[in-house]
Scaffold this motif. Structure first.
Motif, short mmCIF file in Angstrom:
data_model
loop_
_atom_site.label_atom_id
_atom_site.label_comp_id
_atom_site.label_asym_id
_atom_site.label_seq_id
_atom_site.Cartn_x
_atom_site.Cartn_y
_atom_site.Cartn_z
N ASN A 47 0.84 -1.19 0.00
CA ASN A 47 0.00 0.00 0.00
C ASN A 47 0.88 1.25 0.00
O ASN A 47 1.63 1.48 0.94
CB ASN A 47 -0.93 0.01 1.22
CG ASN A 47 -2.06 -0.98 1.07
OD1 ASN A 47 -2.54 -1.22 -0.01
ND2 ASN A 47 -2.47 -1.56 2.18
N LYS A 56 -5.11 2.28 0.96
CA LYS A 56 -5.57 0.93 1.30
C LYS A 56 -5.94 0.18 0.04
O LYS A 56 -7.06 -0.26 -0.15
CB LYS A 56 -6.78 1.00 2.25
CG LYS A 56 -6.53 1.78 3.52
CD LYS A 56 -5.54 1.09 4.41
CE LYS A 56 -5.42 1.83 5.72
NZ LYS A 56 -4.13 1.80 6.30
N HIS A 59 -5.65 -5.62 0.92
CA HIS A 59 -6.13 -6.08 2.22
C HIS A 59 -5.62 -7.49 2.49
O HIS A 59 -5.34 -8.24 1.54
CB HIS A 59 -7.66 -6.18 2.25
CG HIS A 59 -8.38 -4.89 2.30
ND1 HIS A 59 -9.74 -4.82 2.19
CD2 HIS A 59 -7.95 -3.61 2.46
CE1 HIS A 59 -10.13 -3.57 2.27
NE2 HIS A 59 -9.06 -2.81 2.42
N ALA A 86 -8.02 -4.48 -2.47
CA ALA A 86 -9.09 -4.07 -1.55
C ALA A 86 -10.47 -4.20 -2.19
O ALA A 86 -11.42 -4.69 -1.56
CB ALA A 86 -8.86 -2.64 -1.07
N ASN A 89 -11.55 -7.81 -2.18
CA ASN A 89 -11.88 -8.26 -0.83
C ASN A 89 -13.25 -7.74 -0.40
O ASN A 89 -14.06 -8.47 0.16
CB ASN A 89 -10.80 -7.81 0.16
CG ASN A 89 -11.03 -8.35 1.55
OD1 ASN A 89 -11.43 -9.49 1.73
ND2 ASN A 89 -10.79 -7.51 2.54
N GLN A 90 -13.52 -6.48 -0.65
CA GLN A 90 -14.80 -5.90 -0.25
C GLN A 90 -15.97 -6.51 -1.03
O GLN A 90 -17.08 -6.56 -0.52
CB GLN A 90 -14.75 -4.38 -0.42
CG GLN A 90 -13.81 -3.75 0.59
CD GLN A 90 -13.43 -2.32 0.26
OE1 GLN A 90 -13.50 -1.90 -0.90
NE2 GLN A 90 -13.00 -1.58 1.26
#
Length: 160
Positions: A47, A56, A59, A86, A89-90
Motif C-alpha cells: 500500500n 488501502k 487487504h 481491496a 476483498n470488499q
C-alpha cells in the motif's frame, strides 16, 4: 508485552478480534499469528503512502470469511489468509471464496467455539492479553518480545 496493543500490529489484531472474529480461538496457534503478521507486513509494503497517508489498495483477506454466512468462522491460518486488492476483498462480503475448505485448517464451526475464548468490543486490553496468553501460551509473550513491534502513530500524525 504490556504495550502490545499500542503497536500497529497489536492494535489491528485487537480490533479484528473484537469487532469481527469474536474469539481468540480463531488464531491457528503461533503459526496462524505469524501468518497474519507476515501478511500484514506484505500489505504495508504494497500500500503506497500518498500525502503522508497509507492508501488501502490491498487487504489481508480470509478464504473462508471470519463471519461466513454458513455458520463457519474463518481461521487466522497460513492456508486461510491471502493478500488481495481491496476492491476484490470488499466484494466478497461474508462469503467463502474457497470451495474446498477444511474444518480446523481454514475454519471452525461457530457452534464449536468455547465461550471462555470469546471477545467483543467491551473486552479490555488486559482481558484480551490474558486470553491470548491463555490460548497461545507463553510462546506468545516471547514472540511479542522478539518481534520488537513498532508503535502505532497517534491519530492525526502523518506517516513519513
Amino acid at each position: 508485552m504490556t504495550g502490545f496493543f499500542n503497536t500497529s500490529f497489536g492494535a489491528r489484531l485487537a480490533n479484528d478480534l473484537r469487532k469481527r472474529a469474536g474469539s481468540v480461538e480463531l488464531i491457528d496457534g503461533m503459526n496462524g499469528l505469524e501468518a497474519y503478521y507476515e501478511r500484514h507486513k506484505l500489505v504495508a509494503k504494497a500500500n503506497p503512502i500518498v500525502n503522508g497517508k497509507s492508501k488501502k489498495d490491498f487487504h489481508v483477506a480470509h478464504k473462508v470469511a471470519l463471519n461466513d454466512s454458513g455458520g463457519r468462522k474463518g481461521l487466522y491460518s497460513k492456508s486461510n489468509l491471502i493478500v488481495v486488492p481491496a476492491r476484490l476483498n470488499q466484494s466478497f462480503g461474508n462469503q467463502a471464496i474457497f470451495i474446498n475448505a477444511e474444518p480446523g485448517e481454514h475454519f471452525l464451526w461457530t457452534k464449536d467455539l468455547q465461550k471462555k475464548f470469546k471477545v467483543d468490543e467491551s473486552t479490555s486490553h488486559d482481558e484480551l492479553r490474558n486470553l491470548l496468553i491463555s490460548f497461545l501460551g507463553h510462546e506468545f509473550i516471547e514472540w511479542v518480545d522478539d518481534k520488537n513491534l513498532s508503535r502505532r502513530k497517534p491519530k492525526g500524525e502523518s506517516i513519513n
